[in-house]
Design an enzyme around this catalytic site. Structure first.
Site, mmCIF file in Angstrom:
data_model
loop_
_atom_site.group_PDB
_atom_site.id
_atom_site.type_symbol
_atom_site.label_atom_id
_atom_site.label_comp_id
_atom_site.label_asym_id
_atom_site.label_seq_id
_atom_site.Cartn_x
_atom_site.Cartn_y
_atom_site.Cartn_z
ATOM 1 N N SER A 135 57.214 50.360 5.285
ATOM 2 C CA SER A 135 58.426 50.680 4.542
ATOM 3 C C SER A 135 58.719 52.166 4.738
ATOM 4 C CB SER A 135 58.195 50.357 3.059
ATOM 5 O OG SER A 135 59.323 50.674 2.281
ATOM 6 N N LYS A 161 60.825 48.495 7.927
ATOM 7 C CA LYS A 161 61.778 48.296 6.821
ATOM 8 C C LYS A 161 62.340 49.645 6.427
ATOM 9 C CE LYS A 161 60.821 47.507 1.909
ATOM 10 N NZ LYS A 161 60.163 46.599 0.945
ATOM 11 N N LEU A 162 63.662 49.753 6.463
ATOM 12 C CA LEU A 162 64.321 50.997 6.062
ATOM 13 C C LEU A 162 64.804 50.874 4.635
ATOM 14 C CD1 LEU A 162 66.583 51.710 9.198
ATOM 15 C CD2 LEU A 162 64.189 52.380 8.808
ATOM 16 N N LYS A 163 64.483 51.866 3.830
ATOM 17 C CA LYS A 163 65.043 51.935 2.490
ATOM 18 C C LYS A 163 66.496 52.388 2.635
ATOM 19 C CE LYS A 163 61.580 50.971 -0.279
ATOM 20 N NZ LYS A 163 61.656 49.860 -1.251
ATOM 21 N N ASP A 189 65.900 47.538 2.603
ATOM 22 C CA ASP A 189 65.613 47.295 1.179
ATOM 23 C C ASP A 189 66.442 48.264 0.343
ATOM 24 O OD1 ASP A 189 64.597 46.775 -1.329
ATOM 25 O OD2 ASP A 189 62.514 47.290 -0.847
ATOM 26 N N ASN A 191 66.654 48.106 -3.159
ATOM 27 C CA ASN A 191 66.155 48.291 -4.534
ATOM 28 C C ASN A 191 67.291 48.344 -5.556
ATOM 29 O OD1 ASN A 191 63.676 50.019 -2.933
ATOM 30 N ND2 ASN A 191 63.085 48.510 -4.471
ATOM 31 N N GLU A 214 66.985 43.204 1.518
ATOM 32 C CA GLU A 214 66.165 42.990 0.322
ATOM 33 C C GLU A 214 66.853 43.567 -0.914
ATOM 34 O OE1 GLU A 214 62.231 44.501 0.976
ATOM 35 O OE2 GLU A 214 61.632 44.304 -1.121
ATOM 36 N N ASP A 239 63.474 40.602 -4.306
ATOM 37 C CA ASP A 239 62.218 41.241 -4.709
ATOM 38 C C ASP A 239 62.237 41.334 -6.240
ATOM 39 O OD1 ASP A 239 60.245 43.086 -5.428
ATOM 40 O OD2 ASP A 239 60.780 44.605 -3.973
ATOM 41 N N LYS A 263 55.296 39.922 -4.759
ATOM 42 C CA LYS A 263 54.408 41.000 -5.210
ATOM 43 C C LYS A 263 53.642 40.465 -6.419
ATOM 44 C CE LYS A 263 57.375 44.921 -3.994
ATOM 45 N NZ LYS A 263 58.434 45.789 -4.549
ATOM 46 N N GLY A 291 54.700 45.434 -1.252
ATOM 47 C CA GLY A 291 53.700 46.467 -1.514
ATOM 48 C C GLY A 291 54.174 47.399 -2.603
HETATM 49 C C1 NPQ Z 1 59.735 47.702 -2.748
HETATM 50 N N1 NPQ Z 1 57.752 49.086 -2.177
HETATM 51 O O1 NPQ Z 1 59.515 46.865 -1.912
HETATM 52 C C2 NPQ Z 1 58.709 48.736 -3.179
HETATM 53 C C3 NPQ Z 1 59.298 49.816 -3.907
HETATM 54 C C4 NPQ Z 1 58.457 50.933 -4.366
HETATM 55 C C5 NPQ Z 1 56.640 49.643 -0.133
HETATM 56 O O2 NPQ Z 1 58.930 49.689 -0.357
HETATM 57 C C6 NPQ Z 1 55.294 54.111 -6.571
HETATM 58 C C7 NPQ Z 1 54.889 52.846 -6.955
HETATM 59 C C8 NPQ Z 1 56.345 54.271 -5.720
HETATM 60 C C9 NPQ Z 1 55.586 51.737 -6.504
HETATM 61 C C10 NPQ Z 1 58.125 53.305 -4.410
HETATM 62 C C11 NPQ Z 1 57.894 49.476 -0.896
HETATM 63 C C12 NPQ Z 1 57.044 53.155 -5.259
HETATM 64 C C13 NPQ Z 1 56.667 51.883 -5.665
HETATM 65 C C14 NPQ Z 1 58.797 52.177 -3.974
HETATM 66 C C15 NPQ Z 1 57.376 50.779 -5.197
HETATM 67 O O3 NPQ Z 1 60.792 47.643 -3.319
HETATM 68 MG MG MG Z 2 61.640 45.877 -2.436
#
Ligand code: NPQ
Ligand code: MG
Length: 368
Positions: A135, A161-163, A189, A191, A214, A239, A263, A291
């Site tokens: 990620s 995976k690009l945020k 992703d 969020n 995502e 997610d 998750k 993750g």
């Molecule tokens: C997701 N994880 O899939 C999350 C979001 C995320 C790997 O992109 C601290 C603890 C910082 C949990 C940042 C990935 C975080 C976190 C991002 C979870 O949406």
């Molecule tokens: Mg996510």
């Protein structure tokens, strides 16, 4: 085996680099670890709650509070170490799934270690290694992003995976496709950073052949995702919205997603995570393991889950080095784009005592 108590332990772990998402920038983690102590063995559970309620409503201080005040006492006096009994014992307390997951995992780990059985075997794993994605956070510039992606591709990650967020979506995706080609498995992703009015921007990602988008919309907006799924060609993956097997079944039936990110922390534990896997498999919906910047303890259990047959897409089960210079366990190291599934009893890995002592900021003993 009887449980004699639960230890709550807080550890501080600096990240190798700031990780920026649509909800904020993280530079270090304040993690709650649980240790379920029994008369024959002890087990670990890592709580994935963040310091602040930005990914979901949960946060680490609230998790510690609800565990100490309600969840641990609900196990009863000197209970049997039985992982399957934990969720029913906690069921009357609403929400707090990340806290519940950590407790269930610690009890399961203790139980399995005492019985000499591995987490992977117990969950139904069918692989001894799993392919890994990474990620990639939001960057200040496209050149910075390309350099970062190049590094991960050189390390062997099989999926990027690009945020994304409004203003950092089509251009970074275009730049990564142009630089690295059409063969790279690529997904994004958000969020929850977009609204129902943003369908056109998200449809503008269609030409780039992404594996999935995502969680573009709010956690509670299942209907919005269902509408959006009809307006974009890229598959929608949920997610944050998928908090249980029932939520997964509902979202699938409504057409809100065609892929699910699982998750364990978000859904209340590995046993509910396996039920989501089963629901999705029965509906022909691919799943992958998300993750939460876990240490080696949480990562070990995630890798075991990701070895189940329905996990047909690479997960965010990155190597320890993606997030931490020094992991609390022996590091998980990428080999040919894969991580090995631990085979030893329980989660199959232990903290390194000196490292654990070094990064611990507090401990608290809750007798049963
Ligand atoms: C997701 N994880 O899939 C999350 C979001 C995320 C790997 O992109 C601290 C603890 C910082 C949990 C940042 C990935 C975080 C976190 C991002 C979870 O949406
Ligand atoms: Mg996510």
């Amino acid at each position: 085996m009887k449980l004699t108590g639960i230890e709550l332990r807080r550890i501080r772990m600096p990240l190798v680099a700031p990780f920026r998402t649509s909800f904020g920038t993280e530079t270090e983690r304040d993690i709650l670890l649980l240790r379920a102590v029994g008369d024959e063995a002890a087990g670990w559970g890592e709580c994935v709650a963040m310091s602040d309620p930005l990914y979901s409503s949960e946060y680490v201080e609230a998790a510690a509070d609800v565990l100490r005040r309600y969840l641990v006492p609900a196990l009863g006096a000197r209970p049997e170490a039985d992982g399957t009994a934990v969720a029913p014992a906690l069921h009357r307390f609403k929400g707090h799934r990340m806290a519940k997951a950590a407790l269930e995992t610690a009890v399961l780990d203790a139980e399995l270690r005492a019985a000499g059985r591995s987490f992977a075997r117990e969950l139904g794993a069918v692989h001894d290694r799993v392919p890994c994605g990474v990620s990639v956070g939001i960057m200040n510039s496209i050149p910075e992003l390309l350099e970062s992606v190049q590094g991960y591709i050189d390390e062997g990650y099989v999926r990027i995976k690009l945020k994304i967020e409004p203003g950092w979506d089509v251009e970074p995706v275009r730049a990564v496709r142009e630089r690295f080609g059409d063969e790279v498995l690529l997904q994004v992703d958000a969020n929850t950073a977009y609204t129902r009015a943003d369908a056109a921007v998200l449809a503008a990602l269609d030409p780039f052949d992404l594996l999935l988008i995502e969680q573009p919309l709010d956690e509670e907006d299942i209907l919005g995702h269902a509408d959006l799924a009809r307006q974009v060609r890229t598959p929608i993956c949920l997610d944050e919205s998928i908090v249980s097997a029932k939520a997964a079944a509902d979202a699938i039936r409504l057409g809100a997603c065609s892929i699910v990110n699982i998750k364990p922390g978000r859904v209340g534990g590995y046993l509910e995570a396996r039920r989501i896997h089963d629901v999705c498999q029965a509906s022909g919906i691919p799943v992958w393991c998300g993750g939460m910047l876990e240490t080696g303890l949480g990562r070990a259990a995630n890798v075991a889950l990701a070895a189940l047959p329905g996990f047909t897409l690479p997960g965010d089960t990155s190597a320890s080095g993606r997030y931490y210079r020094t992991d609390v366990t022996e590091p998980f190291v990428l080999a040919d784009g894969h991580l090995p599934v631990p085979a030893a009893p329980g989660i199959g890995i232990d903290p390194l005592p000196e490292v654990l002592a070094e990064i611990t900021t507090s401990t608290e003993w809750l007798p049963l």
